[in-house]
Motif scaffolding. Structure first.
Motif, PDB file in Angstrom:
ATOM      1  N   VAL B  49      -7.674  -9.560  -8.561  1.00  0.00           N
ATOM      2  CA  VAL B  49      -6.473  -9.015  -9.204  1.00  0.00           C
ATOM      3  C   VAL B  49      -6.792  -7.772 -10.038  1.00  0.00           C
ATOM      4  O   VAL B  49      -5.892  -7.061 -10.458  1.00  0.00           O
ATOM      5  CB  VAL B  49      -5.746 -10.056 -10.090  1.00  0.00           C
ATOM      6  CG1 VAL B  49      -5.254 -11.215  -9.258  1.00  0.00           C
ATOM      7  CG2 VAL B  49      -6.607 -10.525 -11.245  1.00  0.00           C
ATOM      8  N   ALA B  77      -2.481   0.818  -9.643  1.00  0.00           N
ATOM      9  CA  ALA B  77      -1.137   0.711  -9.069  1.00  0.00           C
ATOM     10  C   ALA B  77      -0.117   1.531  -9.853  1.00  0.00           C
ATOM     11  O   ALA B  77       0.914   1.941  -9.301  1.00  0.00           O
ATOM     12  CB  ALA B  77      -0.708  -0.760  -9.013  1.00  0.00           C
ATOM     13  N   GLN B  90       4.326   0.489  -1.449  1.00  0.00           N
ATOM     14  CA  GLN B  90       5.212  -0.153  -2.429  1.00  0.00           C
ATOM     15  C   GLN B  90       6.564  -0.476  -1.798  1.00  0.00           C
ATOM     16  O   GLN B  90       7.106  -1.573  -1.986  1.00  0.00           O
ATOM     17  CB  GLN B  90       5.417   0.772  -3.643  1.00  0.00           C
ATOM     18  CG  GLN B  90       4.149   0.972  -4.460  1.00  0.00           C
ATOM     19  CD  GLN B  90       4.335   2.008  -5.549  1.00  0.00           C
ATOM     20  OE1 GLN B  90       4.819   3.120  -5.291  1.00  0.00           O
ATOM     21  NE2 GLN B  90       3.969   1.648  -6.780  1.00  0.00           N
ATOM     22  N   PHE B  93       6.127  -3.390   0.515  1.00  0.00           N
ATOM     23  CA  PHE B  93       5.990  -4.655  -0.211  1.00  0.00           C
ATOM     24  C   PHE B  93       7.359  -5.156  -0.671  1.00  0.00           C
ATOM     25  O   PHE B  93       7.645  -6.348  -0.621  1.00  0.00           O
ATOM     26  CB  PHE B  93       5.049  -4.490  -1.429  1.00  0.00           C
ATOM     27  CG  PHE B  93       3.609  -4.833  -1.135  1.00  0.00           C
ATOM     28  CD1 PHE B  93       2.940  -4.206  -0.091  1.00  0.00           C
ATOM     29  CD2 PHE B  93       2.921  -5.771  -1.896  1.00  0.00           C
ATOM     30  CE1 PHE B  93       1.611  -4.516   0.184  1.00  0.00           C
ATOM     31  CE2 PHE B  93       1.600  -6.085  -1.629  1.00  0.00           C
ATOM     32  CZ  PHE B  93       0.942  -5.459  -0.594  1.00  0.00           C
ATOM     33  N   ALA B  98       6.779  -9.127  -0.279  1.00  0.00           N
ATOM     34  CA  ALA B  98       5.337  -9.372  -0.328  1.00  0.00           C
ATOM     35  C   ALA B  98       4.831  -9.650  -1.739  1.00  0.00           C
ATOM     36  O   ALA B  98       3.684  -9.384  -2.052  1.00  0.00           O
ATOM     37  CB  ALA B  98       4.596  -8.183   0.282  1.00  0.00           C
ATOM     38  N   THR B 105      -0.231  -8.519  -7.099  1.00  0.00           N
ATOM     39  CA  THR B 105       0.315  -7.364  -6.377  1.00  0.00           C
ATOM     40  C   THR B 105      -0.413  -6.047  -6.669  1.00  0.00           C
ATOM     41  O   THR B 105      -0.748  -5.317  -5.720  1.00  0.00           O
ATOM     42  CB  THR B 105       1.824  -7.240  -6.669  1.00  0.00           C
ATOM     43  OG1 THR B 105       2.439  -8.514  -6.468  1.00  0.00           O
ATOM     44  CG2 THR B 105       2.469  -6.212  -5.774  1.00  0.00           C
ATOM     45  N   PRO B 106      -0.677  -5.706  -7.935  1.00  0.00           N
ATOM     46  CA  PRO B 106      -1.366  -4.422  -8.168  1.00  0.00           C
ATOM     47  C   PRO B 106      -2.726  -4.341  -7.464  1.00  0.00           C
ATOM     48  O   PRO B 106      -3.078  -3.294  -6.906  1.00  0.00           O
ATOM     49  CB  PRO B 106      -1.516  -4.372  -9.694  1.00  0.00           C
ATOM     50  CG  PRO B 106      -0.417  -5.242 -10.211  1.00  0.00           C
ATOM     51  CD  PRO B 106      -0.299  -6.359  -9.207  1.00  0.00           C
ATOM     52  N   LEU B 109      -2.155  -4.037  -3.626  1.00  0.00           N
ATOM     53  CA  LEU B 109      -1.732  -2.680  -3.256  1.00  0.00           C
ATOM     54  C   LEU B 109      -2.918  -1.736  -3.194  1.00  0.00           C
ATOM     55  O   LEU B 109      -3.018  -0.891  -2.282  1.00  0.00           O
ATOM     56  CB  LEU B 109      -0.696  -2.163  -4.267  1.00  0.00           C
ATOM     57  CG  LEU B 109       0.719  -2.743  -4.145  1.00  0.00           C
ATOM     58  CD1 LEU B 109       1.542  -2.408  -5.380  1.00  0.00           C
ATOM     59  CD2 LEU B 109       1.406  -2.201  -2.886  1.00  0.00           C
TER      60      LEU B 109
END
Lengths: 559, 160
Positions: B49, B77, B90, B93, B98, B105-106, B109
């Motif tokens: 993460v 991100a 982005q 997603f 997503a 998420t960050p 990505l």
């Protein structure tokens, strides 16, 4: 019964209800993909202090002494917090709804009951300084014998884990050692069953392992309040818990949260909020208390271990006529939420099946393991796993296809469940039918035509004469026919009430004729007729009930 | 311990900070520079993460020392969007659902951006490999993989 009043505020709302079935963008998605979503730890503060905790290396030990002098003098240390600094250093989460006794300290004082239990909190300028000072705290222990197995813990003479509950079991309504379910007469049914199968199932604790660990940042606000950035799944629950432990008016706490980096039940315990706020009170500065991954595993609650012993009586034609379950939930060293999970388990014991005789006993047991808590269907998931494996074994035993076996025994609308609530909106039959279709599993024509909407109720809505135990408890006669009364399951019978005679076992009525599975033999002709079903309850709207009243077996304290 | 000066570019802007010798890039970006997009999950390089790009390469912010980033270009991100215009990843997603809790998420990505920057037309297997170090505990891997493939396809269309 839920009533949908479309006439209220009709002009302020689009009632077309056209959202289901279409994709709809989530309101928080833009923040997630731009990195702008603020989780509890994504807040900057000037002068932020960091809190770290000294934890017990022992599973069970008496604390002889705690020496913090070296830690207090360590570089960067601003404050050391001990148990006596916590205004109310004993709490249980569900005390907010008056359920259970305070049994868990925020910081252990005289004894530690599981490995990882917090003892001393250090607040310092940096995480590294706080961690360095943690190593300087000297705690001397007298290790105590431990108990890790639920059934060992219940034996007489077992080591007492949690002195609030000296029997190592949670005391329901302050006097019962377990939750009991009685419906019909399982012993008589076992005697007449063609097969009896007893099996034992158990599952280990499961860690939620959310990618975000538990944590809190608390800071003084200008108006004599404290702002609390919390990871809590139940934000107001956490606010109430923090206010109680710190003896603060709850309006002095300004909780901000609701954005949780994965919870799954692992963020309902208010593990970090009280200490972080206490740190902010004692230092006058923002304090950040975040669990590391190892702490998350060691100290933050998992789903607890469970053991279920299931004994079923089944007829050659596939009807389950009796089910007996004894369940042990490992709460770990403190209650947290296990006591509530056990209540859910008991309501779920027959599973989604109509079984005319059910006996259940479920224990919430204390051991020297990490306290357990909520996780996705806790109380139900483990017993469900056990029941469904048992169903496969039973189907195999009587030589019936497992899908057909489930349809045969499935509950239907109007059936009485063993915990004395009438089943509504049942859909197990339809679920099995859909699954069978999707995987091209051949079902008989009868099973394909079965429906949850027909064949239920009637005699299947009756509560059978139920055997009472040696102290005359379980079941109130006046509720025997009527479905949805709130029956206190363990209320004592009135003294003058003759105990119901132990009934002769009667096979349950065959499934509704139209949908009946013709291959199964019909019930014996000489079976004694069942008591006439109760007249249908008129569909009058029930008086509105507060949510707490609906779950009164949990939320009210009886003596 | 003496603090040390470090300069690098963060999402296109020159930044200078003083760091502890043992300070991690993740700590410097979050608490030092106030960019909270990369997250702390495990502190031991297992969850991903904290993934950021260092000179275009995905790096675990929790295991990268800030002092090793002198003169480098760091991307998080927060810098993906071009002003109000979302990066194709982005947008994809969002389109493909997503993210659930959004915590991974960050990092996802950035791992995906590193992949598409060096391999604009990846196979499904290559996408899976590229995010193999990123844990999503809401277990939404399928929509994430679909989103990355869709973004690649869309960028391909735009280039053509």
């Amino acid at each position: 019964m839920l009533e949908f009043r479309k006439d209220l505020f009709a002009d302020e709302r689009d009632d077309n209800l056209n959202v289901i079935g279409k994709g709809e963008q989530r309101q928080d998605m833009l923040g997630h993909v731009t990195g702008r979503t603020r989780f509890f730890d994504d807040h900057g503060f000037d002068g932020l202090l960091h809190l770290k905790v000294v934890r017990s290396p022992h599973h069970h030990a008496r604390i002889r002494s705690i020496d913090v002098t070296a830690a207090e003098r360590a570089p960067g240390v601003k404050r050391v917090i001990r148990g006596q600094d916590v205004p109310l250093n004993k709490n249980t989460l569900l005390s907010l709804i008056d359920f259970g006794k305070d049994d868990e300290p925020t910081l252990a004082v005289d004894k530690v009951r599981y490995k990882g239990e917090p003892i001393v909190a250090i607040i310092a300028d940096s995480e590294a300084e706080a961690l360095a000072a943690v190593k300087l705290v000297r705690v001397s222990y007298d290790p105590l014998p431990t108990v890790f197995d639920v059934q060992e813990a219940l034996k007489p003479g077992a080591v007492v884990v949690n002195e609030t509950y000296p029997g190592n079991y949670f005391e329901y309504h302050d006097k019962y050692d377990h939750q009991k379910l009685r419906f019909g007469d399982v012993e008589a049914a076992f005697r007449t069953a063609d097969h009896v199968l007893e099996e034992r199932y158990q599952m280990s604790p499961i860690e939620h392992a959310s990618t975000e660990t538990n944590g809190t940042i608390a800071a003084p606000e200008t108006n004599n309040r404290y702002v609390v950035h919390s990871c809590a799944q139940g934000l107001f629950f956490s606010l109430g818990t923090t206010a109680k432990i710190l003896a603060l008016e709850s309006n002095r706490l300004h909780f901000i949260g609701g954005t949780v980096g994965g919870g799954f039940g692992g963020k309902v315990d208010s593990l970090t909020e009280p200490l972080a706020v206490l740190g902010a009170i004692l230092t006058g500065r923002p304090v950040r208390y975040v669990l590391g991954r190892e702490e998350e595993m060691q100290f933050a609650s998992p789903r607890g271990a469970e053991r279920h012993v299931i004994k079923d009586g089944v007829m050659r034609d596939g009807r389950i006529v009796a089910r007996q379950i004894t369940s042990y939930f490992d709460a770990g060293a403190y209650t947290r939420l296990t006591s509530y999970g056990v209540v859910k388990c008991v309501a779920h014991m027959p599973g989604p099946y109509t079984i005319p005789n059910v006996r259940g006993d479920a224990y919430c047991v204390f051991t020297n393991r990490v306290p357990a808590t909520a996780m996705r269907g806790f109380g139900v998931t483990g017993v469900d796993f056990s029941i469904e494996v048992q169903m496969d074994k039973l189907a195999h035993l009587v030589g019936i296809d497992p899908m057909e076996f489930r349809i045969l025994n499935a509950y239907r609308d109007g059936d009485m469940k063993a915990h004395r609530r009438v089943a509504h909106n049942t859909a197990l039959i339809e679920c099995v039918q859909v699954v069978a279709e999707k995987v091209n599993w051949p079902l008989s024509e009868t099973a394909r035509r079965a429906s949850s909407l027909s064949g239920g109720g009637g005699p299947r809505a009756a509560i059978p004469p139920t055997v009472t135990d040696e102290s005359g408890r379980i079941g109130r006669p006046e509720t025997r026919q009527a479905p949805p009364q709130l029956t206190p399951g363990a209320a004592p019978l009135p003294a003058h009430q003759p105990r119901p005679a132990v009934p002769v076992y009667q096979p349950p009525p065959a499934h509704q004729p139209a949908a009946a599975l013709p291959n199964y033999p019909s019930q014996p002709a000489d079976a004694a007729p069942l008591p006439a079903p109760a007249p249908p309850v008129p569909n009058a709207p029930a008086p509105p009930q507060h949510g707490a009243a609906r779950f009164s077996s949990v939320f009210t304290r009886r003596r | 311990m003496a603090r040390m000066p470090v300069q690098f570019r963060l999402n296109g802007s020159d930044r200078a900070v003083f760091v502890e010798p043992a300070e991690t890039l993740l700590g410097t970006i979050r608490r030092g520079l106030g960019d909270f997009a990369p997250k702390f999950g495990c502190g031991q390089g297992t969850c991903g993460v904290c993934t950021v790009l260092v000179d275009g390469e995905p790096r675990l912010g929790c295991l990268t020392l800030s002092v090793t980033c002198e003169g480098r270009s760091i991307e998080t991100a927060s810098g993906l969007a071009d002003g109000p215009t979302l990066h194709p990843l982005q947008a994809a997603f969002m389109e493909h659902f997503a993210a659930q809790c959004g915590f991974c998420t960050p990092g996802m990505l950035m791992a995906a951006k590193a992949l598409l920057d060096r391999n604009p037309n990846p196979t499904r297997v290559e996408v899976v490999e590229a995010i193999a170090g990123n844990v999503c505990r809401c277990t939404g891997y399928e929509p994430i993989i679909n989103a990355i493939l869709a973004a690649a396809q869309q960028r391909g269309v735009r280039r053509a």
